[in-house]
Write a protein that holds these residues in place. Structure first.
Motif, PDB file in Angstrom:
ATOM      1  N   PHE A 172       0.829  -1.214   0.000  1.00 28.51           N
ATOM      2  CA  PHE A 172       0.000   0.000   0.000  1.00 28.51           C
ATOM      3  C   PHE A 172       0.862   1.263   0.000  1.00 28.51           C
ATOM      4  CE2 PHE A 172      -2.277   3.443   2.169  1.00 28.51           C
ATOM      5  CZ  PHE A 172      -3.417   3.525   1.381  1.00 28.51           C
ATOM      6  N   SER A 173       1.806   1.353   0.958  1.00 29.62           N
ATOM      7  CA  SER A 173       2.649   2.561   1.039  1.00 29.62           C
ATOM      8  C   SER A 173       3.501   2.715  -0.222  1.00 29.62           C
ATOM      9  CB  SER A 173       3.532   2.539   2.290  1.00 29.62           C
ATOM     10  OG  SER A 173       4.367   1.409   2.276  1.00 29.62           O
ATOM     11  N   GLY A 174       3.999   1.578  -0.727  1.00 29.15           N
ATOM     12  CA  GLY A 174       4.804   1.626  -1.960  1.00 29.15           C
ATOM     13  C   GLY A 174       4.007   2.150  -3.136  1.00 29.15           C
ATOM     14  N   ALA A 175       2.751   1.680  -3.254  1.00 27.28           N
ATOM     15  CA  ALA A 175       1.893   2.118  -4.361  1.00 27.28           C
ATOM     16  C   ALA A 175       1.586   3.609  -4.266  1.00 27.28           C
ATOM     17  CB  ALA A 175       0.593   1.310  -4.362  1.00 27.28           C
ATOM     18  N   ILE A 176       1.288   4.080  -3.056  1.00 27.11           N
ATOM     19  CA  ILE A 176       0.966   5.506  -2.872  1.00 27.11           C
ATOM     20  C   ILE A 176       2.203   6.368  -3.147  1.00 27.11           C
ATOM     21  CG2 ILE A 176       0.216   7.272  -1.200  1.00 27.11           C
ATOM     22  CD1 ILE A 176      -2.052   5.430  -2.200  1.00 27.11           C
ATOM     23  N   ASN A 177       3.375   5.891  -2.714  1.00 27.59           N
ATOM     24  CA  ASN A 177       4.606   6.649  -2.987  1.00 27.59           C
ATOM     25  C   ASN A 177       4.937   6.674  -4.477  1.00 27.59           C
ATOM     26  OD1 ASN A 177       5.190   7.553  -0.398  1.00 27.59           O
ATOM     27  ND2 ASN A 177       6.178   5.632   0.174  1.00 27.59           N
ATOM     28  N   ASN A 178       4.673   5.553  -5.167  1.00 30.60           N
ATOM     29  CA  ASN A 178       4.853   5.547  -6.623  1.00 30.60           C
ATOM     30  C   ASN A 178       3.881   6.517  -7.287  1.00 30.60           C
ATOM     31  OD1 ASN A 178       6.951   3.701  -6.827  1.00 30.60           O
ATOM     32  ND2 ASN A 178       5.577   1.956  -6.697  1.00 30.60           N
ATOM     33  N   LEU A 179       2.676   6.610  -6.722  1.00 28.06           N
ATOM     34  CA  LEU A 179       1.685   7.562  -7.244  1.00 28.06           C
ATOM     35  C   LEU A 179       2.198   8.997  -7.070  1.00 28.06           C
ATOM     36  CD1 LEU A 179      -1.169   8.131  -8.410  1.00 28.06           C
ATOM     37  CD2 LEU A 179      -2.013   8.147  -6.059  1.00 28.06           C
ATOM     38  N   LEU A 180       2.902   9.246  -5.952  1.00 27.01           N
ATOM     39  CA  LEU A 180       3.476  10.586  -5.728  1.00 27.01           C
ATOM     40  C   LEU A 180       4.484  10.902  -6.834  1.00 27.01           C
ATOM     41  CD1 LEU A 180       3.890  13.121  -3.891  1.00 27.01           C
ATOM     42  CD2 LEU A 180       5.682  11.838  -2.728  1.00 27.01           C
ATOM     43  N   TRP A 181       5.320   9.941  -7.162  1.00 25.94           N
ATOM     44  CA  TRP A 181       6.310  10.152  -8.227  1.00 25.94           C
ATOM     45  C   TRP A 181       5.607  10.415  -9.563  1.00 25.94           C
ATOM     46  CZ3 TRP A 181       8.778   5.838 -11.472  1.00 25.94           C
ATOM     47  CH2 TRP A 181       9.704   6.379 -12.369  1.00 25.94           C
ATOM     48  N   ILE A 182       4.599   9.603  -9.890  1.00 27.66           N
ATOM     49  CA  ILE A 182       3.882   9.795 -11.154  1.00 27.66           C
ATOM     50  C   ILE A 182       3.130  11.130 -11.147  1.00 27.66           C
ATOM     51  CG2 ILE A 182       2.014   8.888 -12.629  1.00 27.66           C
ATOM     52  CD1 ILE A 182       3.030   6.071 -11.951  1.00 27.66           C
ATOM     53  N   SER A 183       2.636  11.543  -9.964  1.00 30.44           N
ATOM     54  CA  SER A 183       1.950  12.851  -9.871  1.00 30.44           C
ATOM     55  C   SER A 183       2.923  13.991 -10.152  1.00 30.44           C
ATOM     56  CB  SER A 183       1.301  13.010  -8.492  1.00 30.44           C
ATOM     57  OG  SER A 183       0.292  12.038  -8.321  1.00 30.44           O
ATOM     58  N   TYR A 184       4.182  13.821  -9.769  1.00 28.71           N
ATOM     59  CA  TYR A 184       5.218  14.807 -10.128  1.00 28.71           C
ATOM     60  C   TYR A 184       5.354  14.887 -11.646  1.00 28.71           C
ATOM     61  CZ  TYR A 184       7.552  16.389  -5.840  1.00 28.71           C
ATOM     62  OH  TYR A 184       7.866  17.035  -4.682  1.00 28.71           O
ATOM     63  N   ILE A 185       5.336  13.708 -12.288  1.00 26.89           N
ATOM     64  CA  ILE A 185       5.465  13.661 -13.751  1.00 26.89           C
ATOM     65  C   ILE A 185       4.259  14.366 -14.394  1.00 26.89           C
ATOM     66  CG2 ILE A 185       5.488  12.114 -15.765  1.00 26.89           C
ATOM     67  CD1 ILE A 185       7.002  10.076 -13.905  1.00 26.89           C
ATOM     68  N   ILE A 186       3.071  14.150 -13.812  1.00 21.58           N
ATOM     69  CA  ILE A 186       1.858  14.802 -14.329  1.00 21.58           C
ATOM     70  C   ILE A 186       1.963  16.322 -14.159  1.00 21.58           C
ATOM     71  CG2 ILE A 186      -0.638  15.052 -14.004  1.00 21.58           C
ATOM     72  CD1 ILE A 186      -0.584  12.032 -13.108  1.00 21.58           C
ATOM     73  N   MET A 187       2.475  16.756 -13.001  1.00 23.43           N
ATOM     74  CA  MET A 187       2.659  18.200 -12.775  1.00 23.43           C
ATOM     75  C   MET A 187       3.630  18.786 -13.797  1.00 23.43           C
ATOM     76  SD  MET A 187       0.684  19.077 -10.450  1.00 23.43           S
ATOM     77  CE  MET A 187       1.260  20.746 -10.464  1.00 23.43           C
ATOM     78  N   LEU A 188       4.709  18.049 -14.056  1.00 24.93           N
ATOM     79  CA  LEU A 188       5.673  18.499 -15.065  1.00 24.93           C
ATOM     80  C   LEU A 188       5.001  18.646 -16.420  1.00 24.93           C
ATOM     81  CD1 LEU A 188       8.711  16.346 -13.951  1.00 24.93           C
ATOM     82  CD2 LEU A 188       8.849  18.780 -14.452  1.00 24.93           C
ATOM     83  N   SER A 189       4.109  17.708 -16.754  1.00 29.54           N
ATOM     84  CA  SER A 189       3.376  17.777 -18.028  1.00 29.54           C
ATOM     85  C   SER A 189       2.482  19.011 -18.054  1.00 29.54           C
ATOM     86  CB  SER A 189       2.504  16.534 -18.217  1.00 29.54           C
ATOM     87  OG  SER A 189       3.243  15.377 -17.999  1.00 29.54           O
ATOM     88  N   LEU A 190       1.873  19.313 -16.895  1.00 28.69           N
ATOM     89  CA  LEU A 190       1.002  20.491 -16.791  1.00 28.69           C
ATOM     90  C   LEU A 190       1.801  21.774 -17.036  1.00 28.69           C
ATOM     91  CD1 LEU A 190      -1.998  21.304 -15.873  1.00 28.69           C
ATOM     92  CD2 LEU A 190      -0.942  21.826 -13.684  1.00 28.69           C
ATOM     93  N   TYR A 191       2.977  21.874 -16.400  1.00 23.75           N
ATOM     94  CA  TYR A 191       3.821  23.059 -16.569  1.00 23.75           C
ATOM     95  C   TYR A 191       4.315  23.187 -18.012  1.00 23.75           C
ATOM     96  CZ  TYR A 191       4.038  22.815 -11.429  1.00 23.75           C
ATOM     97  OH  TYR A 191       3.724  22.758 -10.102  1.00 23.75           O
ATOM     98  N   ALA A 192       4.737  22.048 -18.574  1.00 25.84           N
ATOM     99  CA  ALA A 192       5.222  22.063 -19.959  1.00 25.84           C
ATOM    100  C   ALA A 192       4.091  22.427 -20.920  1.00 25.84           C
ATOM    101  CB  ALA A 192       5.805  20.698 -20.327  1.00 25.84           C
ATOM    102  N   SER A 193       2.877  21.969 -20.581  1.00 22.15           N
ATOM    103  CA  SER A 193       1.699  22.289 -21.383  1.00 22.15           C
ATOM    104  C   SER A 193       1.431  23.802 -21.352  1.00 22.15           C
ATOM    105  CB  SER A 193       0.496  21.514 -20.833  1.00 22.15           C
ATOM    106  OG  SER A 193      -0.666  21.849 -21.526  1.00 22.15           O
ATOM    107  N   ALA A 194       1.561  24.390 -20.156  1.00 24.91           N
ATOM    108  CA  ALA A 194       1.378  25.850 -20.028  1.00 24.91           C
ATOM    109  C   ALA A 194       2.455  26.589 -20.826  1.00 24.91           C
ATOM    110  CB  ALA A 194       1.432  26.263 -18.559  1.00 24.91           C
ATOM    111  N   PHE A 195       3.700  26.136 -20.724  1.00 26.27           N
ATOM    112  CA  PHE A 195       4.798  26.763 -21.474  1.00 26.27           C
ATOM    113  C   PHE A 195       4.501  26.701 -22.971  1.00 26.27           C
ATOM    114  CE2 PHE A 195       8.885  27.325 -23.481  1.00 26.27           C
ATOM    115  CZ  PHE A 195       9.570  28.197 -22.643  1.00 26.27           C
ATOM    116  N   GLY A 196       4.064  25.524 -23.423  1.00 29.13           N
ATOM    117  CA  GLY A 196       3.744  25.338 -24.842  1.00 29.13           C
ATOM    118  C   GLY A 196       2.577  26.167 -25.327  1.00 29.13           C
TER     119      GLY A 196
END
Length: 428
Positions: free
Chosen positions: A82-106
Motif C-alpha cells: 500500500f505505502s509503496g503504491a501511494i509513494n509511486n503515485l506521488l512520483w507519477i503525480s510529479y510527472i503529471i505536474m511536469l506535463s502540466l507546466y510544460a503544457s502551459a509553457f507550450g
C-alpha cells in the motif's frame, strides 16, 4: 549555519512550489467550469490545502526527513504494498505536474514567437523543448536549479502583484465586473468540483516537508512556513481570479483558455501587458519544470532506497539518479498525448488521494505528534469527498481524464504488488 534554511527561505519554498506553472495553466480551466464563481472555487481548493497543511506541520515536526511525504506514508503504513503504491503515485503525480507546466509553457510561448504557422505544432515543439532544456540543466548543475528557482520566485511574484494592482484599477467601470455576480456562479457542487480540478495549483506546499530537517528553530518556523505560504497563495489566487473574471467577457476567456492570464492584462496595458504576463508565465513554468524535475527524481530515489522500487533506480546516469532521465522521458510522452484538462484532472486526483492518505497518517499518529485528532480526520474525509465529487464531475465532461487517473492508480498498485511478490520469492 549556511546550510540552514531560515523562515523567509522556507516560506519561499512553499510559495515557489505553489505559484509555479499551476496558476498560469489552470486559471482558464477553472473559469470554464465555475464561471463567475471562480474565486470561490480557488477558496475551496485553498481550504483543503490549509487543512492538509496542519497534518504536514505536525508530521514535519515529529519526523523531519528529506524524504518528506514518502517518509510520512511509510511512517503511517510501514514498508508495504500500500505505502509503496501511494509513494509511486506521488512520483507519477510529479510527472503529471511536469506535463502540466510544460503544457502551459507550450500554450504561452507561441504568442511571443511562432515557429510554424500551426499553433498545435508550435505547442508540441515548445513543450518538448523546455523539458529537454530543463533536463540538461538538471544534469549540468543542481546549484543552477536552486539559483533559477530563487530568482524566478521573486520575478513571478512581482509581475503577478503588478498584474493585480493594475488589473484591480482597471476593474473600475469595467462591464465584465457584473460576471462576478452570484447569478453567474455555478451551483455549489460544481464550484467545489472546479476547485478540485485546479487543486494542482496548491500542491507545492508539500515541498516544505523535504526541507524540514534544515529549517532553523523548527518548532516555531515549520508551522509558520506552511500556514503563511498557503494563506498567502489562497489570497493571491482569489484576487487573480477576481481580476480575470472582472476584466474579460466569458467568451474571450474561453477563446484564450490556455493563456488567459496574459489575455486579462490586455484591457489595461494592451499588447505590452499581454507580453509581460506571457514572459512571466514562461519564467514561472520553466522554473517549476526545473524544480519539479529535481523533486521528482529525488522522490523516485527515496522510494527505491526504501525498497519500494527495484534497486536499479538507485543507479546513477551522468552523476544524477536514473530517475531524472525516466521522469523527463515520461513527461515528454504525457504532454504530447494528453490535453490540459486530462493532465490537470489526473494531477489533482493523484495529489488529493496522496493528501488524503497523509491526513490519515496524521490521524493515526495524532498521539505521537500531539495533534488535535479531528483536524487530520476532517482533512481525510474532505479529501475523500473531493475525490468523489471531482471524479463524478469529470466523468460527465472529461472521461479521458478520469480513465487516465484511475488507470495510473491501478498501475501503481499492480507494479508494487508484482515487485514485492518477486522480492519475497527471491528472499525465500
Amino acid at each position: 549555519m549556511s546550510d540552514k534554511i531560515n523562515l523567509k527561505e522556507a516560506i519561499s519554498i512553499g510559495i515557489g512550489g505553489m505559484v509555479g506553472g499551476g496558476i498560469f495553466a489552470v486559471l482558464g480551466l477553472a473559469v470554464s467550469i465555475a464561471q463567475g464563481g471562480t474565486p470561490v472555487a480557488f477558496l475551496f481548493a485553498g481550504a483543503l490545502a490549509l487543512i492538509t497543511s496542519y497534518s504536514y506541520v505536525k508530521l514535519s515536526q515529529k519526523y523531519p526527513d528529506r524524504g518528506g511525504t514518502v517518509k510520512f506514508i511509510n511512517q503511517g503504513f510501514g514498508i508495504s504494498i500500500f505505502s509503496g503504491a501511494i509513494n509511486n503515485l506521488l512520483w507519477i503525480s510529479y510527472i503529471i505536474m511536469l506535463s502540466l507546466y510544460a503544457s502551459a509553457f507550450g500554450s504561452y510561448a507561441p504568442n511571443l514567437l511562432e515557429i510554424t504557422s500551426n499553433k498545435t505544432i508550435d505547442f508540441h515543439i515548445y513543450a518538448s523543448a523546455i523539458i529537454v532544456f530543463a533536463t540538461i540543466i538538471n544534469y549540468y548543475s543542481i546549484a543552477i536549479v536552486g539559483k533559477i528557482e530563487s530568482y524566478a520566485v521573486i520575478i513571478k511574484l512581482v509581475i503577478l502583484l503588478g498584474f493585480i494592482g493594475i488589473g484591480a484599477y482597471g476593474l473600475i467601470g469595467n462591464e465584465s465586473l457584473s460576471q462576478l455576480a452570484i447569478s453567474n456562479w455555478e451551483n455549489p457542487v460544481q464550484l467545489f468540483a472546479a476547485g478540485m480540478v485546479i487543486f494542482v495549483a496548491y500542491e507545492g506546499f508539500e515541498l516544505i516537508a523535504n526541507a524540514a530537517p534544515d529549517i532553523v528553530n523548527p518548532e516555531k518556523n515549520i508551522p509558520r512556513a506552511y500556514y503563511y505560504s498557503v494563506l498567502f497563495v489562497i489570497v493571491l489566487y482569489i484576487i487573480i481570479a477576481i481580476v480575470t473574471v472582472g476584466s474579460l467577457p466569458f467568451d474571450k476567456i474561453a477563446k484564450a483558455e490556455d493563456y488567459v492570464l496574459a489575455e486579462a492584462a490586455k484591457p489595461m496595458l494592451g499588447q505590452i501587458g499581454f507580453t509581460i504576463i506571457t514572459i512571466a508565465a514562461l519564467i514561472s513554468t520553466f522554473s517549476a519544470i526545473n524544480a519539479s524535475l529535481y523533486g521528482g527524481s529525488r522522490v523516485n530515489f527515496e522510494i527505491a532506497e526504501d525498497d519500494e522500487l527495484p534497486n536499479h533506480f538507485l543507479s546513477k546516469f551522468w552523476n544524477q539518479p536514473i530517475g531524472l532521465l525516466i521522469t523527463a522521458i515520461a513527461t515528454l510522452v504525457l504532454v504530447n498525448i494528453l490535453d490540459l484538462e486530462s493532465i490537470s484532472t489526473a494531477g489533482s486526483v493523484g495529489f488529493i488521494l496522496i493528501f488524503g492518505i497523509v491526513n490519515l497518517v496524521g490521524y493515526k499518529c495524532a498521539k505521537d505528534t500531539k495533534s488535535h485528532k479531528m483536524i487530520p480526520f476532517l482533512g481525510f474525509i474532505l479529501c475523500l469527498a473531493a475525490l468523489v465529487i471531482l471524479i463524478h464531475q469529470q466523468y460527465q465532461s472529461n472521461l479521458t481524464g478520469v480513465l487516465v487517473s484511475i488507470g495510473i492508480i491501478e498501475l501503481c498498485f499492480v507494479v508494487e504488488w508484482i515487485f514485492k511478490t518477486s522480492e519475497k520469492k527471491k528472499n525465500n
